[in-house]
Every structure is written in C-alpha cells, then in structure tokens.
Design a protein around this motif. Structure first.
Motif, short mmCIF file in Angstrom:
data_model
loop_
_atom_site.label_atom_id
_atom_site.label_comp_id
_atom_site.label_asym_id
_atom_site.label_seq_id
_atom_site.Cartn_x
_atom_site.Cartn_y
_atom_site.Cartn_z
N LEU A 198 -19.46 6.77 0.92
CA LEU A 198 -20.29 6.15 -0.13
C LEU A 198 -20.97 7.22 -0.99
N LYS A 219 -18.51 8.81 -3.31
CA LYS A 219 -18.24 7.93 -4.44
C LYS A 219 -19.34 8.08 -5.50
N LYS A 220 -20.56 8.16 -5.02
CA LYS A 220 -21.70 8.26 -5.92
C LYS A 220 -21.71 9.60 -6.66
N GLU A 272 -13.23 7.18 -5.27
CA GLU A 272 -13.17 6.20 -4.19
C GLU A 272 -12.24 6.74 -3.11
N LEU A 273 -12.82 7.41 -2.15
CA LEU A 273 -12.02 8.03 -1.10
C LEU A 273 -11.66 7.00 -0.04
N GLN A 274 -10.41 6.94 0.32
CA GLN A 274 -10.02 5.97 1.35
C GLN A 274 -10.62 6.39 2.70
N LEU A 275 -11.11 5.39 3.40
CA LEU A 275 -11.77 5.64 4.68
C LEU A 275 -10.84 6.37 5.66
N MET A 276 -9.53 6.13 5.50
CA MET A 276 -8.58 6.74 6.44
C MET A 276 -8.69 8.26 6.47
#
Lengths: 621, 82
Positions: free
Chosen positions: B49, B52-53, B58-62
């Motif tokens: 998060l 992203k800020k 938007e980085l994939q959680l994986m």
C-alpha cells in the motif's frame, strides 16, 4: 414474490388474522412494491410482497397444487424451472401458471423434501402440507434469499427481514450477546445467530420442519459445500478441461440469470469478476443493457479508469456517479436499518447508492460478481496462508490459541484473520465490566457455529474457502451488503458465480488452478482472457479501503458525538465509557491514521453498534 | 553513477525508510530478507500500500509473499517504472 412472511401454530393457539400478516409484510414493503397477497387458515397464515420481474402481476395468492393440499410462498427464482416443468408434466402434473415458482408445489408432491437436491436457484420459501399439517421453511444452498424466524408461545413467526418479525410488539428487541461477540470477532454474526436475541436466521442449505399439535421444531441440512479430503484420490484432467468446463458452466449461469420479463442490468466495479460477468452478458445477447458504477473522488481508491475500459468495450449504456466521503456518513443510518445489524465497514453505503441509480433507470434485476473471491482463492488471505505455511508461522502459536483454533475451525494450525486471544483481550478492554463478568457465557468460541467436519482434512485453500463462504459471503456479502442494499430500493440481486452446478464443479478443480503459485483466481483469469480487456486481468485485485472512523470522528458530526457521549455509553451498559472516551481521543488526534485493511477499526464497530441500538430502539442492558 | 544506478539507489533508499517504519528497526541491509527480519504477511501488505502511495505502482501481492529483500524489490520497481 420478493418478500414472504407467515405465522404457524405448533401447539400454540395464537389467533391468526390477515391484519397481523399485513403488518409484518408492511415492514419490508420495499422488497415487493408491486403487489401483495395473504392467506389465512385455522393454524397458519401466509403473506408475501411481489416485485414485478416475471410478469404475474395478477397473482395475489400463494402457489397451490391441483387439490390445494400444498401451498407455498417463496422469495426467489428457480433457474432450472423449464427442465423441472417438463419432467413434472410428463409425470401427469397440471401446472397453473408459467411462473418459475409454480414448479415448487408439484416438486414437493412428487419428491417430498428430496426436491431440494434438484433445484438450481436462489430461494427462501414456506411450504404448508395441509394433509400432514406441516410447515417447511427452506433456504437456498448459499443463503442468497434471507429467511428469519422466532418462536413465541409455541407459535412460529417467519419473515424475509427481521423488521417483519419485530413489527409484532410482543417480540422483544434485545441484543443477542453471542451475536454481538461474533460481530466483534467475525465479518458478521453467523446464521442461525443474528444480532437479535431469540430471532434466528435459517442457515443456508437448511430446512426447518414443524407440525401442528407437536412442539418439536427440527432443522436439517440438505446441502453443504463438501470439498474433497487432501488424501482423496481424484481423476486428474488437463488444465484445458477445467478451463473449458468452467467457461461453459459460467456462461450457462449468466444466461439463466438474465432471464426476466424486465430489463436486467449489472454493477461494474472494474474488477475481474464483475467485468467477466458483464462481458459474458454481452456475448450471450445483443440486447442493449444498462450498467452502473460509482467511483471515489480520492484517486488512490478510484477504479474509474478500469470501469471505463470495460464499459467502452461493452458499448452498454454506462451510468456512473462520483461518491464523496460525505455520501457515506449521510447513508449510515439507512444502511444499518436495512442491514438489521451493525457493520464493520462503511462500504454498504456505496451499494445502496448503486441500487438507487439502477432503480431510477427502471432496472429491477442486477447481476454482480459476488462469490468468486471465496471460490477461487481471491482474497490476499489465501496467499498469506501459503506464506505462513511455508514459514511454519502457524505452528508458533501458544497451546491455548491452538486449542481454540482446533475447537472453532477444526484445525490447530489454521488462523482465520486475527488470533483468538488477541481479539479477546481487545474486546475485554472495550466491553463493560458487567459484560466482562459474564463473558464466558456468551463468548462466541464457546458456541459452535460451523461444521468442523467440513474443514478437517481439507487443503488450506479449501478450509479458508469453506469458512469464507459461511462467515463472510452468506451472512455478509450477499446479505447485508447485497440483498439488503439492493432490496432497499426494490432491486433483485443475482450472482452467477453462486450457481449450484457451477459450485459442485468448482469443488473438484485442483487447488493449483485456483491459486497458482501466488497468482489468485488463476483459472478465472484463463477464462476471462477470451472476454475481458487485458488490463483488467493483469491488475492486482483492488482492495477497497472505505473511510473508517477517524474520518467520521474528525468531521465532528453531532449525531456521532451524541451516540458516543459518555452518559449514553454508560447508560446503555455494553461498553466501558472510559475505554470509548480513550478511543475517541486517540482517533481524533491529527497524527492518527488507520490502515483499515490491517488495523481493526474498533471505533467504527462501536459507532455502528450504537447506531444499531438507536435505529431499532433496543433496550439498555 | 549512471542514471539507472541512481534511480535504483533512490528506490532502495525509499524502501529502506518504509521498512524501518514498518518493522520498527534499522539494523538491516539491502540484502536481508523481509520475513527473516520478523516481517509478517500483513506488514508486507502494508508495504504494498505504501509503495502504491509513494511510487504510484500497483505491485502485485505475489511479489512480496515469497522471499524478498530491498535490493530485489528495488529492481522490480525500477523495471516497472521503465
């Protein structure tokens, strides 16, 4: 029919009259503003409200069989009614109308309660067998259609919404303390538990049976999601087999759910699931449809870009509205009224706004993508489990924690969201001394609410899926968040991922196709590749963080300050007023920020709980 | 220092600050694994998060649910920025 109610004497001798039934159904008139009907006999009465979806506006009576010995009121739809109708006619039944619900009385005549294993639909119905003097209350497999009941002086009262029951002033409005503890510990109270003492929600996949002259009321499960055991040997097929079959079943499900005599629309969030559903609607029919979106003024949360990508491809009429943070606060009271429970997040207000937009455009039926996250390991928690198991973190828990996990989830190594002991400590510091003194009696971990037999021995993905389907989807996402927010504006929600044939197939899809390495909903993405624009498939699942209590408190709304005043909290007796004061002070501090997706927003829960007490006029402890 | 090295160094420095804040410690290097340092899955989520800020990515959680360190994460973000 979109809302039902009724009264049934077991050994009670309540005098039943039409006025009582009307009073009950008036309380949920929003579910069916297009018509109503009542039927009263010596020991029972039935009522319903009608929302015009499949014609039948002239129908003001419950459905009956040829000799009137079986009567039914039903909220819902039977999607495989054409197939069932053909079979019934071939067996000599005469069906009065073309309604999908008409098949139910004849199905009962033919198969008894075995009929439930042949239905594909979303339904909650009350069936009277006049020969046997029996009442059956039935709820669909997943809990899409709501059904509540209570027993007062050996008389059963039932209704599609709790409001229909408490319209009877003899039925007390008291907090169910275990329901309250579930609210503070789980996404929502879990059926049969509700927030109201002695008012029960019929659990999904269950039916209740009662007989006139006998006090006993029995509740039976007719279906549950039975995932395969880890050591069960299953026939393995190629990935393409599962992808093709999933595509076919989902297309069929969307097709069945777009059948109506009125226009069918959809909500488009910009995520994978709603995009796939709307793109499949387009593939199946050239009919021009209306789709609805809201987006947030805060660009960090806004999904407008993705909604536009899908809407442009579809070419449907796209209605969108900006949702400002103030829009949440002004709807909260109405949201709690329709949800009939306090809530842990504020985002139901967005669904309420969406259903209002749909109704304004004369849309009575909406398709949404609910269910996919639970069935295909969509939530981050499924990926966290993989990490936890790899690093063996779950084994590090204390013996007491593991004992509670074993008791509640059936597995000492399974952690759902928060540790039980950590939650208990937070709740004990918030609850009043009076509540804490009797905490052991209402502690939710001491009251079974899940079948651990369905969790034990399953793969961690299936364990979490089963629990999510029961504690997050059934009583929260498709009920207060969907059915209740849609029906508040007389709109029916339909959920193509929750089709019984589809779900029975999904049970046997290998877990590696659900969560592939750390790629969630892998197989859904394979299907979606043919339908949905690539940016939607490739994006990370959006995790919506609705504004929490710090925002609400900082706005200094007078009504919230009144709800949380020291005197009110002390008088009501549920919380420690000093603890609430401490929380208030902390949350209004300019430096305080809540990462809602990680931190538990106890302040919002207290606000919502107090709002629920106010809206429903619940007595102090 | 080349422009590319400069960018990676800036990302690493920003990530180091995020990790300090999330993990509440400073005694780690760019090559230490997040989870070996005591990080949890929820803290990794919080990191996503914050990324992203700060980086508008938007980085994939994986990418943060398996072994990872500041250096490997900086390389990934640098790639995405291009």
């Amino acid at each position: 029919m979109s809302g039902i109610c009724g009264i049934f004497n077991t050994i009670g001798n309540t005098r039943i009259c039409e006025q009582d039934l009307m009073k009950m159904s008036d309380a949920f008139a929003h579910r069916g503003p297009d018509g109503e009907g009542y039927l009263v006999d010596q020991y029972y009465g039935l009522g319903f409200r009608h929302l015009n979806i499949n014609g039948n506006l002239n129908n003001n009576k419950p459905f009956m069989n040829e000799d009137n010995s079986v009567q039914i009121v039903c909220n819902g739809r039977i999607y495989n009614h054409n197939h069932l109708r053909e079979k019934l006619i071939s067996k000599g039944h005469f069906l009065n109308s073309s309604s999908d619900l008409d098949v139910l009385v004849h199905m009962y005549e033919e198969y008894g309660m075995e009929m439930l294993n042949k239905l594909n639909g979303q339904f909650a119905f009350a069936l009277i067998d006049r020969q046997e003097h029996k009442l059956f209350l039935v709820r669909d497999h997943f809990g899409i259609a709501p059904l509540y009941y209570t027993v007062l002086e050996d008389t059963i009262y039932f209704a599609s919404e709790i409001k229909g029951l408490i319209a009877n002033h003899q039925i007390e409005r008291k907090v169910d303390l275990t329901g309250m503890d579930q609210f503070f510990s789980l996404p929502h109270p879990v059926s049969p538990r509700t927030m109201f003492k002695n008012i029960f929600s019929l659990p999904p996949g269950h039916y209740l049976e009662a007989k006139e002259g006998f006090s006993e009321i029995t509740k039976k499960s007719y279906w549950d999601i039975d995932y395969p055991l880890v050591n069960e040997s299953l026939t393995a097929y190629d990935e393409s087999y599962y992808v093709d079959k999933l595509e076919g079943l989902l297309l069929n499900s969307v097709e069945l759910r777009t059948q109506a005599d009125v226009s069918v629309g959809a909500f488009l969030s910009g995520g994978l699931d709603s995009s796939l559903i709307t793109c499949m609607m387009k593939k199946l029919s050239s009919e021009q449809r209306k789709i609805f979106s809201i987006y947030f003024e805060n660009k960090e949360f806004s999904e407008q870009k993705y909604q536009k990508i899908v809407a442009d491809q579809l070419g449907y009429e796209h209605f969108e509205e900006i949702f400002k943070i103030d829009d949440i606060a002004k709807r909260l009271e109405n949201v709690v009224y329709h949800s009939e429970a306090p809530l842990k997040e504020s985002f139901n207000s967005a669904t309420l706004a969406l259903s209002k937009m749909a109704k304004k455009e004369n849309i009575n039926v909406i398709l949404t993508g609910e269910g996919s996250d639970e069935l295909f390991a969509g939530y981050p928690s499924y990926r966290f489990d993989k990490l936890r198991n790899k690093r063996k973190w779950n084994e590090e828990a204390s013996l007491e924690e593991k004992t509670l996990r074993e008791k509640v989830w059936g597995d000492p190594l399974f952690k759902y969201e928060t540790d039980f002991l950590e939650m208990r400590s937070s709740k004990n510091s918030l609850f009043s001394r009076f509540l804490n003194e009797s905490y052991d009696e209402f502690d939710f971990t001491g009251h079974d609410f899940l079948s651990t037999a369905m969790i034990k021995g399953r793969h961690p993905i299936h364990q979490r899926s089963y629990i999510d389907l029961k504690v997050r989807l059934a009583d929260h996402l498709i009920s207060d968040h969907s059915d209740r927010m849609l029906m508040a504006n007389s709109v029916e929600g339909r959920f193509p991922f929750l089709d019984i044939d589809l779900v029975n197939f999904i049970r046997y899809i290998p877990v590696g196709l659900k969560l592939n390495n750390f790629d969630e909903k892998y197989i859904v993405k394979q299907v979606a590749a043919k339908y949905v624009p690539e940016p939607i498939i490739k994006r990370e699942k959006f995790i919506f963080i609705a504004p929490g209590s710090p925002f609400l408190l900082k706005q200094d709304y007078e009504w919230i300050m009144d709800l949380l005043s020291y005197e009110t909290i002390k008088r009501q007796g549920y919380f420690d007023p000093d603890a609430v004061e401490h929380l208030k002070k902390k949350f209004v501090s300019p430096d305080f920020h809540l990462k809602t997706s990680i931190d538990i927003d106890y302040m919002l829960m207290v606000i919502m709980f107090c709002l629920y007490l106010k809206v429903f006029g619940i007595a102090d402890l | 220092m080349t422009h590319e090295n400069n960018l990676k160094a800036k990302i690493e420095s920003s990530l180091f600050k995020m990790w300090e804040q999330i993990l509440e410690k400073s005694d780690f290097s760019f090559n230490d694994d997040f989870y070996d340092l005591g990080g949890t899955s929820l803290q990794a989520f919080s990191l996503v998060l914050q990324i992203k800020k700060e980086f508008k990515i938007e980085l994939q959680l994986m990418y943060v649910l398996d072994d990872f360190c500041i250096s490997s994460l900086a390389e990934l973000l640098e790639d995405k920025m291009r």
